[in-house]
Scaffold this active site. Structure first.
Site, PDB file in Angstrom:
ATOM      1  CG  ASP A 173       8.030   2.568   1.173  1.00  0.00           C
ATOM      2  OD1 ASP A 173       7.314   3.539   1.701  1.00  0.00           O
ATOM      3  OD2 ASP A 173       7.994   1.468   1.839  1.00  0.00           O
ATOM      4  CG  ASP A 174       7.896   9.610  -0.732  1.00  0.00           C
ATOM      5  OD1 ASP A 174       8.675   9.924  -0.226  1.00  0.00           O
ATOM      6  OD2 ASP A 174       6.709  10.793  -1.215  1.00  0.00           O
ATOM      7  CD  GLU A 175       6.943   3.762   4.739  1.00  0.00           C
ATOM      8  OE1 GLU A 175       6.593   3.625   6.032  1.00  0.00           O
ATOM      9  OE2 GLU A 175       7.208   2.618   4.234  1.00  0.00           O
ATOM     10  CE1 TYR A 176       9.838   5.230   8.875  1.00  0.00           C
ATOM     11  CE2 TYR A 176      10.477   3.737   7.148  1.00  0.00           C
ATOM     12  CZ  TYR A 176       9.876   3.931   8.183  1.00  0.00           C
ATOM     13  OH  TYR A 176       9.024   3.026   9.032  1.00  0.00           O
TER      14      TYR A 176
END
Length: 409
Positions: A173-176
């Site tokens: 998950d490519d978040e934050y």
């Protein structure tokens, strides 16, 4: 959407060569624009075997119990969810070594350290359990590894975690990440491809999935290698919407265009998205934010559209209907718990009262099929049974006191 704050403490411990810093995982804040998919065929991994799209469910373990994934079944007895995802572990950045590190917050740590009671009961029901991985506002993420070696090093940390805690795979998950923080680099074209390539080599039989979001969603190919050739599944990241992830290399059966937040998407929208998923022959339906409360009525709006079956709720690990093994012939001696449909290694069977090289008879519900194996991990001699069997010595070859793993369908 609201997202939780992310505070980091200084306490950390070391485990199998990677350190665990207690951090708080973020809630998803979603705004990508996925495109239509034109994927080639790829073998899929079947967790439960229910005809129809697989159910994939994220659980915010900061607030909710991952075991809830196992509490929902179809009215015919199959588990509703094929895959449960622990949300989430973090990618932190060590400014001294200038390397990415794998970190867990206290809630994730509790789940992993108590795998026997939090993960294995789900696996015993046939549910696959993955660990979600995402950034932590420190500049490190899945798309800015500066070299192939750096990506390989982090892949090794992930593989170590899967092995240590008996997980079934990793979800990216490519978040934050907040790329650029702490002097880190911006997303590059090679990082994600290097990462999934290395992880697939380390985990050839485990699940790798991609939450279609962020810089990684537009960096899916490098030097002729595609992310889709290395991962098993990808799904839409915008809850309450229908949008096909553009991941070349994945077939429709491995993609999830429908995504819902159980606590905010309306039941009518969830049902409509389910109908679109079936009509367009996609293989995944994504659920997010499963609560501790009973939401089987809401979930029935989805399952009726996906499978033509309602959802029922029941806590506990023992199904009302299932297979029962007995220590002695004629259904005597010590008995196991009733065992639901699924694939069971020896350790998973032992959690249900089974003993290695012990069983002598079995009761099987009408219409079910049991395949027994003489070795662990579904190896060795096998026997396929479709009805109650009073005496394993009558089987050819003799199956008495030799069974070590089982598949139940």
């Amino acid at each position: 959407m609201r997202k939780t704050s992310n505070s980091i403490t200084k306490a950390s411990i070391a485990l199998l060569g990677f350190s665990l810093l207690f951090t708080a995982a973020c809630k998803k804040d979603l705004s990508p624009t996925p495109q239509a998919n034109n994927a080639s065929s790829k073998l899929s991994t079947s967790a439960i075997g229910v005809s129809g799209p697989k159910g994939v469910c994220y659980v915010e373990v900061n607030n909710n119990d991952i075991l809830n994934v196992g509490n929902y079944k179809l009215s015919t007895g199959e588990q509703l969810f094929d895959i449960g995802i622990i949300f989430a572990a973090n990618i932190n950045y060590n400014t001294t070594t200038q390397k990415a590190e794998l970190f867990f917050n206290p809630q994730v740590t509790t789940v992993l350290n108590n795998a026997a009671t939090k993960i294995q009961p789900l696996q015993a029901k046939g549910i696959k359990v993955l660990l979600s991985i995402l950034g932590n506002h420190q500049g490190a993420g899945i798309t800015n590894f500066p070299s192939q070696q750096a990506a390989q090093d982090f892949a090794q940390l992930l593989a170590n975690a899967v092995t240590t805690y008996g997980l079934d795979g990793i979800d990216f998950d490519d978040e934050y990440a907040d790329y650029g923080t702490n002097g880190t680099g911006q997303p590059n074209s090679s990082s994600f491809v290097y990462l999934v390539t290395a992880l697939r080599q380390l985990m050839p039989t485990k699940i790798i999935s991609f939450y279609f979001y962020g810089p990684a969603a537009s960096r899916l190919s490098f030097n002729g290698v595609t992310v889709g050739s290395k991962v098993d599944y990808s799904w839409n990241a915008i809850y309450g919407s229908y949008s096909v992830p553009n991941v070349p290399g994945l077939a429709a059966s491995n993609l999830g265009p429908a995504a819902i937040d159980i606590q905010s998407t309306s039941a009518s929208t969830a049902a409509s998205l389910a109908t679109q998923t079936v009509n367009n022959s996609y293989g995944i339906y994504l659920y997010y934010n499963l609560p501790n409360t009973d939401v089987h009525t809401y979930l029935s709006s989805v399952s009726n559209a996906l499978y033509g079956k309602a959802t029922v709720y029941g806590s506990g690990t023992t199904p009302a209907t299932g297979v029962t093994f007995y220590q002695d012939i004629n259904y005597t001696g010590t008995a196991t718990s009733t065992i639901a449909k699924g694939n069971y290694t020896l350790s998973q069977l032992q959690a249900l009262g089974f003993v290695n090289d012990w069983a002598s008879s079995v009761k099987i519900p009408t219409g079910w099929t049991v395949t027994m194996y003489s070795n662990d991990n579904f190896a060795g001699t096998s026997w396929t049974l479709t009805s109650n069997t009073t005496n394993f010595t009558t089987l050819s070859p003799n199956a008495n006191d030799v069974v070590s793993s089982v598949k139940i369908q």
